[in-house]
Motif scaffolding. Structure first.
Motif, PDB file in Angstrom:
ATOM      1  N   GLY A   1      -5.763  35.344  42.771  1.00  0.00           N
ATOM      2  CA  GLY A   1      -5.279  34.368  43.745  1.00  0.00           C
ATOM      3  C   GLY A   1      -3.852  34.606  44.186  1.00  0.00           C
ATOM      4  N   CYS A   2      -3.493  35.881  44.392  1.00  0.00           N
ATOM      5  CA  CYS A   2      -2.082  36.196  44.677  1.00  0.00           C
ATOM      6  C   CYS A   2      -1.665  35.854  46.105  1.00  0.00           C
ATOM      7  CB  CYS A   2      -1.777  37.658  44.357  1.00  0.00           C
ATOM      8  SG  CYS A   2      -2.497  38.849  45.492  1.00  0.00           S
ATOM      9  N   ASN A   3      -2.568  35.307  46.912  1.00  0.00           N
ATOM     10  CA  ASN A   3      -2.187  34.851  48.247  1.00  0.00           C
ATOM     11  C   ASN A   3      -2.084  33.325  48.328  1.00  0.00           C
ATOM     12  OD1 ASN A   3      -1.731  37.214  49.591  1.00  0.00           O
ATOM     13  ND2 ASN A   3      -3.764  37.379  50.492  1.00  0.00           N
ATOM     14  N   GLY A   4      -2.301  32.645  47.199  1.00  0.00           N
ATOM     15  CA  GLY A   4      -2.177  31.193  47.179  1.00  0.00           C
ATOM     16  C   GLY A   4      -0.717  30.771  47.054  1.00  0.00           C
ATOM     17  N   GLN A   5      -0.477  29.470  47.067  1.00  0.00           N
ATOM     18  CA  GLN A   5       0.901  28.964  47.021  1.00  0.00           C
ATOM     19  C   GLN A   5       1.652  29.462  45.786  1.00  0.00           C
ATOM     20  OE1 GLN A   5       2.145  24.989  48.681  1.00  0.00           O
ATOM     21  NE2 GLN A   5       0.113  24.447  47.966  1.00  0.00           N
TER      22      GLN A   5
ATOM     23  N   GLY B   1       7.762  44.673  39.560  1.00  0.00           N
ATOM     24  CA  GLY B   1       8.881  45.447  39.028  1.00  0.00           C
ATOM     25  C   GLY B   1       9.285  45.071  37.615  1.00  0.00           C
ATOM     26  N   LYS B   2       8.729  43.976  37.085  1.00  0.00           N
ATOM     27  CA  LYS B   2       9.082  43.523  35.740  1.00  0.00           C
ATOM     28  C   LYS B   2       7.968  43.787  34.730  1.00  0.00           C
ATOM     29  CE  LYS B   2      12.162  39.875  37.382  1.00  0.00           C
ATOM     30  NZ  LYS B   2      12.430  38.419  37.405  1.00  0.00           N
ATOM     31  N   CYS B   3       6.811  44.214  35.237  1.00  0.00           N
ATOM     32  CA  CYS B   3       5.675  44.476  34.353  1.00  0.00           C
ATOM     33  C   CYS B   3       4.695  45.373  35.096  1.00  0.00           C
ATOM     34  CB  CYS B   3       4.990  43.160  33.960  1.00  0.00           C
ATOM     35  SG  CYS B   3       4.264  42.296  35.366  1.00  0.00           S
ATOM     36  N   GLU B   4       3.655  45.779  34.411  1.00  0.00           N
ATOM     37  CA  GLU B   4       2.569  46.501  35.076  1.00  0.00           C
ATOM     38  C   GLU B   4       1.620  45.450  35.628  1.00  0.00           C
ATOM     39  OE1 GLU B   4      -0.758  49.958  34.057  1.00  0.00           O
ATOM     40  OE2 GLU B   4       0.843  49.504  32.614  1.00  0.00           O
ATOM     41  N   LEU B   5       1.690  45.224  36.931  1.00  0.00           N
ATOM     42  CA  LEU B   5       1.007  44.096  37.556  1.00  0.00           C
ATOM     43  C   LEU B   5      -0.164  44.543  38.422  1.00  0.00           C
ATOM     44  CD1 LEU B   5       1.010  41.007  38.260  1.00  0.00           C
ATOM     45  CD2 LEU B   5       2.508  41.602  40.184  1.00  0.00           C
ATOM     46  N   LEU B   6      -1.308  43.898  38.200  1.00  0.00           N
ATOM     47  CA  LEU B   6      -2.459  44.069  39.078  1.00  0.00           C
ATOM     48  C   LEU B   6      -2.691  42.720  39.751  1.00  0.00           C
ATOM     49  CD1 LEU B   6      -4.787  45.776  40.182  1.00  0.00           C
ATOM     50  CD2 LEU B   6      -6.149  45.080  38.200  1.00  0.00           C
ATOM     51  N   ALA B   7      -2.179  42.580  40.990  1.00  0.00           N
ATOM     52  CA  ALA B   7      -2.262  41.325  41.731  1.00  0.00           C
ATOM     53  C   ALA B   7      -3.425  41.402  42.712  1.00  0.00           C
ATOM     54  CB  ALA B   7      -0.953  41.058  42.464  1.00  0.00           C
ATOM     55  N   LEU B   8      -4.361  40.478  42.569  1.00  0.00           N
ATOM     56  CA  LEU B   8      -5.607  40.560  43.326  1.00  0.00           C
ATOM     57  C   LEU B   8      -5.824  39.344  44.221  1.00  0.00           C
ATOM     58  CD1 LEU B   8      -7.770  41.800  40.327  1.00  0.00           C
ATOM     59  CD2 LEU B   8      -6.953  43.189  42.236  1.00  0.00           C
ATOM     60  N   THR B   9      -6.233  39.609  45.451  1.00  0.00           N
ATOM     61  CA  THR B   9      -6.585  38.555  46.396  1.00  0.00           C
ATOM     62  C   THR B   9      -8.055  38.185  46.211  1.00  0.00           C
ATOM     63  OG1 THR B   9      -7.263  40.121  48.099  1.00  0.00           O
ATOM     64  CG2 THR B   9      -4.932  39.479  48.070  1.00  0.00           C
ATOM     65  N   ARG B  10      -8.491  37.179  46.928  1.00  0.00           N
ATOM     66  CA  ARG B  10      -9.898  36.789  46.916  1.00  0.00           C
ATOM     67  C   ARG B  10     -10.791  37.932  47.397  1.00  0.00           C
ATOM     68  NH1 ARG B  10     -11.126  31.729  50.555  1.00  0.00           N
ATOM     69  NH2 ARG B  10      -9.532  30.912  49.152  1.00  0.00           N
TER      70      ARG B  10
ATOM     71  N   SER C   1     -10.103  41.201  47.161  1.00  0.00           N
ATOM     72  CA  SER C   1     -10.130  42.336  46.236  1.00  0.00           C
ATOM     73  C   SER C   1     -10.812  42.015  44.910  1.00  0.00           C
ATOM     74  CB  SER C   1      -8.707  42.855  45.988  1.00  0.00           C
ATOM     75  OG  SER C   1      -7.857  41.819  45.530  1.00  0.00           O
ATOM     76  N   LEU C   2     -10.916  40.717  44.576  1.00  0.00           N
ATOM     77  CA  LEU C   2     -11.658  40.330  43.375  1.00  0.00           C
ATOM     78  C   LEU C   2     -12.248  38.932  43.545  1.00  0.00           C
ATOM     79  CD1 LEU C   2     -12.589  41.018  40.487  1.00  0.00           C
ATOM     80  CD2 LEU C   2     -10.564  39.795  39.661  1.00  0.00           C
ATOM     81  N   ASP C   3     -13.548  38.893  43.672  1.00  0.00           N
ATOM     82  CA  ASP C   3     -14.284  37.634  43.690  1.00  0.00           C
ATOM     83  C   ASP C   3     -14.445  37.196  42.238  1.00  0.00           C
ATOM     84  OD1 ASP C   3     -16.102  35.575  43.737  1.00  0.00           O
ATOM     85  OD2 ASP C   3     -17.612  36.631  44.917  1.00  0.00           O
TER      86      ASP C   3
ATOM     87  N   ILE D   1     -15.533  41.598  37.587  1.00  0.00           N
ATOM     88  CA  ILE D   1     -14.476  41.129  36.680  1.00  0.00           C
ATOM     89  C   ILE D   1     -14.451  41.971  35.406  1.00  0.00           C
ATOM     90  CG2 ILE D   1     -13.811  39.243  35.120  1.00  0.00           C
ATOM     91  CD1 ILE D   1     -14.681  37.304  37.303  1.00  0.00           C
ATOM     92  N   ASN D   2     -15.618  42.161  34.809  1.00  0.00           N
ATOM     93  CA  ASN D   2     -15.685  42.916  33.559  1.00  0.00           C
ATOM     94  C   ASN D   2     -15.216  44.352  33.734  1.00  0.00           C
ATOM     95  OD1 ASN D   2     -16.662  40.663  32.259  1.00  0.00           O
ATOM     96  ND2 ASN D   2     -18.813  41.263  32.400  1.00  0.00           N
ATOM     97  N   LEU D   3     -15.583  44.968  34.843  1.00  0.00           N
ATOM     98  CA  LEU D   3     -15.157  46.340  35.120  1.00  0.00           C
ATOM     99  C   LEU D   3     -13.652  46.400  35.326  1.00  0.00           C
ATOM    100  CD1 LEU D   3     -15.880  49.304  35.709  1.00  0.00           C
ATOM    101  CD2 LEU D   3     -16.194  48.648  38.109  1.00  0.00           C
ATOM    102  N   THR D   4     -13.120  45.474  36.114  1.00  0.00           N
ATOM    103  CA  THR D   4     -11.674  45.452  36.396  1.00  0.00           C
ATOM    104  C   THR D   4     -10.870  45.261  35.119  1.00  0.00           C
ATOM    105  OG1 THR D   4     -12.094  44.509  38.597  1.00  0.00           O
ATOM    106  CG2 THR D   4      -9.869  44.298  37.718  1.00  0.00           C
ATOM    107  N   VAL D   5     -11.292  44.324  34.294  1.00  0.00           N
ATOM    108  CA  VAL D   5     -10.574  44.028  33.046  1.00  0.00           C
ATOM    109  C   VAL D   5     -10.717  45.182  32.051  1.00  0.00           C
ATOM    110  CG1 VAL D   5     -10.536  42.515  31.022  1.00  0.00           C
ATOM    111  CG2 VAL D   5     -10.669  41.533  33.325  1.00  0.00           C
TER     112      VAL D   5
END
Length: 290
Positions: A7-11, A22-31, A33-35, A42-46
């Motif tokens: 939900g990286c496009n939410g408020q 820049g502060k961590c290894e971040l995987l930020a996903l929108t709706r 890119s990940l339902d 989900i299981n594959l991504t994780v």
């Protein structure tokens, strides 16, 4: 630290992404890119990313629309968190899940603590409560953060609605008998970042549910008053519209709203050292909310 953010496009998600980059290894996903209702994805991504923390900022938040879209609301707000919690547990990760004041009936006098009886009055609250239960049952290392009346620079919210209506109308009717703690999305993001720092300490064991919202408590009418005062002071409005205080019954909606959304935030302060959101200070940034 590897962090998976949904939900990286939410408020809240939008500001979390900015604060974590820049502060961590971040995987930020929108709706897109990940339902979060797609269990195999989900299981594959994780499994591939192996996050240490999953932050679920994805949610179905259309409170009124949920009354006619119950299945969709429960898929996103209940099934999604359940699948994320199970996936987190499978790689020994923790999960931080954002919830809401709508899990309460909203008729208590005083403030709601984390241990108060839950009794949601609509589909949105029911679906969010189901999500909380699913997270607790499927991942021992969980933080559930209940918040309320969220606003910020990104996305749709009460502040932006007031700024728009203030330019269009000379007078406005604002509900004056619903009370809560307006909460700046950036402060929620900061609180979650602080929780992540604490989780990094292997001795961290303060898992559970917490309330995090704004202070001082206010009615929607009082919130609107402050929004217009700040907007006028910043030159966003030539004049402040006349505000008329109305009752909940004067503004009927498909979904019932809690009359009392005042969340007691002493636990998060005492156990995690996190202060409530200062929404009056956050409104100083109102020029950025257009």
């Amino acid at each position: 630290m590897r962090i998976l953010l949904t939900g990286c496009n939410g408020q809240v998600g939008f500001l979390l992404k900015k604060k974590l980059e820049g502060k961590c290894e971040l995987l930020a996903l929108t709706r897109e890119s990940l339902d979060i209702t797609d269990e195999p994805k989900i299981n594959l991504t994780v499994a591939e990313f192996k996050p240490q923390v999953i932050i679920n900022a994805a949610a179905y938040t259309a409170v009124d629309k949920a009354e006619s879209e119950k299945e969709l609301a429960f898929e996103i707000n209940a099934t999604g968190p359940k699948l994320l919690a199970k996936a987190a547990s499978s790689v020994n990760a923790s999960i931080i899940h954002i919830s809401t004041d709508y899990v309460f009936e909203g008729n208590k006098s005083g403030t709601y603590s984390e241990t108060d009886h839950v009794n949601p009055q609509g589909v949105y609250g029911e679906s969010k409560l189901a999500g909380e239960i699913a997270v607790r049952e499927n991942c021992e290392k969980h933080i559930i953060l209940r918040t309320a009346w969220v606003f910020g620079e990104h996305g749709n919210n009460f502040v932006k609605t007031m700024l728009r209506l203030g330019q269009e109308r000379e007078s406005l009717g604002i509900v004056g008998d619903q009370f809560g703690g307006p909460t700046y999305a950036g402060d929620i993001a900061d609180a979650i970042v602080e929780i992540i720092y604490q989780i990094e300490d292997k001795r961290f064991d303060s898992w559970g549910s917490y309330h995090y919202s704004g202070y001082p408590y206010a009615s929607w009418y009082e919130f609107a008053e402050q929004i217009f005062v700040k907007a006028k002071g910043k030159g966003l409005l030539e004049s402040i519209p006349k505000l008329n205080k109305i009752q909940t019954e004067d503004y009927p909606t498909p979904a019932a709203r809690p009359k009392n959304s005042k969340l007691e935030c002493s636990k998060v302060k005492l156990q995690l050292g996190i202060e409530p959101s200062d929404w009056l200070k956050a409104l100083e940034k109102i020029c950025e909310y257009e």
